[in-house]
Design a protein around this motif. Structure first.
Motif, mmCIF file in Angstrom:
data_model
loop_
_atom_site.group_PDB
_atom_site.id
_atom_site.type_symbol
_atom_site.label_atom_id
_atom_site.label_comp_id
_atom_site.label_asym_id
_atom_site.label_seq_id
_atom_site.Cartn_x
_atom_site.Cartn_y
_atom_site.Cartn_z
ATOM 1 N N VAL A 186 0.906 -1.106 -0.200
ATOM 2 C CA VAL A 186 0.080 -0.033 -0.186
ATOM 3 C C VAL A 186 0.864 1.129 -0.137
ATOM 4 O O VAL A 186 1.706 1.401 0.880
ATOM 5 C CB VAL A 186 -0.954 0.006 1.200
ATOM 6 N N LEU A 187 0.615 2.117 -1.055
ATOM 7 C CA LEU A 187 1.721 3.162 -1.264
ATOM 8 C C LEU A 187 1.126 4.416 -1.082
ATOM 9 O O LEU A 187 -0.228 4.570 -1.670
ATOM 10 C CB LEU A 187 2.572 3.277 -2.738
ATOM 11 N N TYR A 188 1.596 5.593 -0.805
ATOM 12 C CA TYR A 188 1.329 7.029 -0.827
ATOM 13 C C TYR A 188 2.268 7.629 -1.509
ATOM 14 O O TYR A 188 3.337 7.876 -1.267
ATOM 15 C CB TYR A 188 0.678 7.699 0.436
ATOM 16 N N HIS A 189 1.942 8.026 -2.737
ATOM 17 C CA HIS A 189 3.018 9.044 -3.526
ATOM 18 C C HIS A 189 4.384 7.947 -3.782
ATOM 19 O O HIS A 189 5.474 8.589 -3.645
ATOM 20 C CB HIS A 189 3.537 10.222 -3.208
ATOM 21 N N GLY A 190 4.200 6.645 -3.758
ATOM 22 C CA GLY A 190 5.368 5.884 -3.925
ATOM 23 C C GLY A 190 5.830 5.386 -2.598
ATOM 24 O O GLY A 190 6.975 4.666 -2.710
#
Length: 233
Positions: free
Chosen positions: A128-132
């Motif tokens: 699970v990523l946020y902005h990579g």
């Protein structure tokens, strides 16, 4: 003196060469051993070629008979228990150097096997990523799936006060407080193998690449896109 001279001559006399028949026998034995060794190596080489061709033929027969298709593994539903974003205390929101994200969501995947034979899925980790930036991992257990069947597989992602730094922290706070949309990406590969007649096929990778958008105010999912097609919820 005569005896000593005779003994000395006997000691220094060169050995008589072996009879021609004995030399011929040794050469024949050596030639036979070499030929036998070459014959064994040739037989072993031919046996390996035969086994390789046999395995290729069996594989081709299985492929033509079964006509395997790539399984499908898709994100079906996302359940949001909570998503909280807190800027670093004592720092103005416009100059946020860090933000803390807490997240608890459930993921429901659909595994579809369109083949005439069973499939064995390996355990996998989806990120699970946020902005990579990796926030957490959704663990998918391994399982076996019968032919022509669909199975639901659930997983959970829990993140407690993940420290997002610098520019990503400022944008995260803006997304949560102003835009009311936090976009996350779920990505990874799930390995699957087709099993037929006791044989297991090479590993096939089923890629998962989804984008989800969560509303911090509503504490719910507002958008989901996997692959090409998107879904507003």
């Amino acid at each position: 003196m005569t005896n000593r001279s005779a003994a000395g001559e006997l000691n220094h006399r060169p050995l008589a060469p072996l009879p021609p028949q004995h030399n011929h026998y040794m050469a024949a034995a050596t030639s036979y051993s070499t030929a036998s060794l070459k014959g064994c190596c040739c037989c072993l080489f031919l046996l390996l070629i035969f086994l390789t061709l046999l395995s290729i033929a069996v594989t081709l027969v299985i492929i033509l008979a079964v006509r395997p298709r790539k399984p499908e593994f898709d994100l079906q539903r996302v359940g949001v228990e909570y998503l909280l974003v807190a800027p670093e205390q004592g720092v103005d929101a416009g100059q946020t150097a860090a933000a803390y994200l807490s997240l608890n969501i459930t993921l429901l995947f659909t595994a579809a096997n369109p083949n005439k034979v069973g499939i064995k899925y390996e355990a996998a980790d989806l990120y699970v990523l946020y902005h990579g930036v990796p926030l957490g991992i959704a663990a998918v257990p391994g399982f076996e799936q019968p032919a022509h069947s669909t199975r639901l597989v659930d997983s959970r992602v829990s993140v407690s006060r993940f420290n997002v730094l610098q520019a990503d922290a400022l944008e995260l706070v803006r997304d949560a407080t102003v835009n009311d949309r936090v976009e996350l990406r779920i990505t990874g590969d799930v390995g699957a193998k087709i099993r037929v007649l006791g044989f297991t096929s090479p590993r096939v990778q089923v890629s998962v690449d989804c984008v989800i958008v969560i509303s911090p105010r509503k504490q719910s999912l507002t958008y989901k896109q996997c692959g090409v097609d998107g879904l507003n919820v």
